[in-house]
Design an enzyme around this catalytic site. Structure first.
Site, PDB file in Angstrom:
ATOM      1  CD  GLU A  82      58.589 -37.990 -38.819  1.00 53.22           C
ATOM      2  OE1 GLU A  82      57.459 -37.734 -38.399  1.00 53.22           O
ATOM      3  OE2 GLU A  82      59.435 -37.116 -39.094  1.00 53.22           O
ATOM      4  CB  SER A 108      57.567 -37.376 -35.541  1.00 49.67           C
ATOM      5  OG  SER A 108      56.214 -37.313 -35.985  1.00 49.67           O
TER       6      SER A 108
END
Length: 207
Positions: A82, A108
């Site tokens: 991420e 995210s």
């Protein structure tokens, strides 16, 4: 609040799939909260999240830049990390609406700004993001659902002919090596199988 489909807050929802010569198989952008859906500027290319973070921390980038983080896709990571760290730093420096970030890694729901992720094919698989160089003009147009590097096909073909896979800083072994060898593209789910298996379940006999 529930609204009629004839009068939506957004006709596309919060996510848009982009395609273009930089992402033939697609990429994702979260447009919820964006003030502008279009950004064009010069590429700043980084071979890892850490390399980009060092530049952001040192404020060695400019308004209008397109920060390109590659080799963070399913194969390249391996594992598709991420990219929340770079976006958080950019926003903390007050530059969240002034630059774009493009990556074959993932984001995210907390990501803010003009951030394009899950770019497919990824750099480690020889996708067009692997061919981008510093200074190339990049264009993100979420309204038109396009993601492009502003180069002609002939130049991209020349670069592709000269491209070689980037050697890893740390060689893989064991489970990670097997994962990187087997994992598929983000646009098909980043899974390690073809998805075509069929399991015949025996039905219980009728009473």
């Amino acid at each position: 609040m529930i609204r009629s489909p004839a009068d939506p807050i957004s006709p596309t929802g919060g996510l848009v799939v982009l395609k273009g010569n930089l992402a033939p198989d697609g990429a994702l952008i979260k447009i919820a909260g964006l003030h502008s859906l279009v950004h064009e500027g010069p590429a700043r290319v980084f071979e890892s999240e850490e390399a980009c973070m060092a530049v952001i921390r040192g404020r060695r980038y400019s308004a209008g830049d397109v920060l390109v983080i590659r080799n963070e896709g399913p194969k390249g990571g391996p594992g598709m990390r991420e990219m929340l760290g770079p976006t958080a730093l950019i926003y903390g420096q007050g530059m969240g609406e002034q630059v774009a970030l493009i990556t074959d890694g993932r984001f995210s729901g907390a990501t803010r700004g003009l951030c394009v992720g899950y770019l497919s094919p990824e750099a480690a698989a020889g996708g067009p993001i692997a061919l981008v160089r510093d200074g190339d003009r990049m264009r993100v147009d979420a309204a038109a659902r396009r993601l492009d590097v502003l180069l002609d096909d002939a130049e991209l073909s020349r670069r592709r002919a000269a491209w070689k896979p980037r050697p890893r800083d740390v060689p893989l072994a064991g489970a990670l090596e097997k994962y990187a060898a087997q994992v598929g593209s983000a646009h098909t789910g980043a899974v390690t199988h073809s998805g075509n298996a069929r399991w015949d379940v025996e039905q219980p006999a009728a009473e």
